[in-house]
Enzyme design. Structure first.
Site, mmCIF file in Angstrom:
data_model
loop_
_atom_site.group_PDB
_atom_site.id
_atom_site.type_symbol
_atom_site.label_atom_id
_atom_site.label_comp_id
_atom_site.label_asym_id
_atom_site.label_seq_id
_atom_site.Cartn_x
_atom_site.Cartn_y
_atom_site.Cartn_z
ATOM 1 N N SER A 143 0.603 -1.357 0.228
ATOM 2 C CA SER A 143 0.028 -0.116 -0.120
ATOM 3 C C SER A 143 0.597 1.858 0.367
ATOM 4 O O SER A 143 0.457 2.255 -0.612
ATOM 5 C CB SER A 143 -0.807 -0.368 1.418
ATOM 6 O OG SER A 143 -0.245 -0.717 2.133
ATOM 7 N N HIS A 184 1.068 4.955 4.280
ATOM 8 C CA HIS A 184 0.412 5.640 3.214
ATOM 9 C C HIS A 184 0.660 7.060 2.876
ATOM 10 O O HIS A 184 0.821 7.291 1.719
ATOM 11 C CB HIS A 184 -0.783 6.062 4.084
ATOM 12 C CG HIS A 184 -1.596 3.951 3.773
ATOM 13 N ND1 HIS A 184 -2.637 3.912 4.404
ATOM 14 C CD2 HIS A 184 -0.863 2.612 3.671
ATOM 15 C CE1 HIS A 184 -2.936 2.388 4.654
ATOM 16 N NE2 HIS A 184 -1.728 1.937 3.331
#
Length: 206
Positions: free
Chosen positions: A127, A178
């Site tokens: 991610s 992230h």
């Protein structure tokens, strides 16, 4: 030229997805991807082992590891949808470099933030690198006056907003990775992406 641009095969992106899936299947056959100790033993990010044990390879290996089937399915779906756009924009070699550096950068940011908050967590997943891809695409779209192939600023903004909202409202999500990946992706986009001139041949790849 637009149709030719779209026909280009993003085989690096497909290769990255394949590596993620193959390693996931290997881990599932030999153990369990939902077992934290097993994942650490096979390369998941754990700051004490990186900093004190010198196991820096974890900064990269963990990018190709996932905790459970839902984790890898969600990440690979997003990578499949968006990664090919950025690969066509950057070229095969630059895209591979971009992806790996975003994954590394996201892990470094995550490690720094967690240590700053006196937390030692086990993390893994693509991610951070995927947020980097989104950041790079955001920059490329802005440079191209709001559109790149079938992508627009609004679409990417929705993806970013929804992804961050999901991360901050869920447990066990590495939000530092992230955000770190997103920032690294934008910076890498500035460094690596060049808007093609109208007279340039779209078949040229970096």
């Amino acid at each position: 030229m637009k149709d030719l641009y779209r026909r280009k095969k993003a085989f690096v992106n497909i290769g990255l997805i394949a590596i993620n899936v193959i390693y996931f299947l290997y881990l599932e056959v030999t153990g369990s991807t939902e077992n934290t100790q097993f994942m650490v033993a096979h390369g998941a990010m754990y700051a004490p082992l990186v900093l004190e044990g010198g196991e820096y390879y974890r900064l990269l290996i963990s990018v190709f590891m996932h905790f459970g089937i839902n984790h890898i399915m969600n990440n690979m779906l997003i990578l499949f949808i968006l990664g090919d756009n950025l690969e066509r924009a950057l070229g095969h070699i630059k895209y591979l470099l971009f992806y790996l550096l975003c994954g590394l950068g996201a892990n470094v940011v995550s490690m720094a933030v967690n240590l700053g908050e006196y937390r030692t967590v086990v993390s893994a997943g693509a991610s951070g690198a995927i947020f980097g891809v989104i950041g790079g695409l955001l920059y490329a779209v802005l440079v191209n006056r709001g559109r790149l192939e079938d992508l627009s600023v609004r679409q990417l903004a929705v993806v970013i907003a929804c992804s961050l909202y999901f991360g901050f409202t869920s447990t066990g999500v590495d939000n530092a990775a992230h955000i770190g990946g997103l920032i690294v992706g934008i910076v890498m986009g500035i460094l690596l992406y060049r808007k093609p001139r109208r007279h340039q041949n779209m078949e040229i790849w970096g």
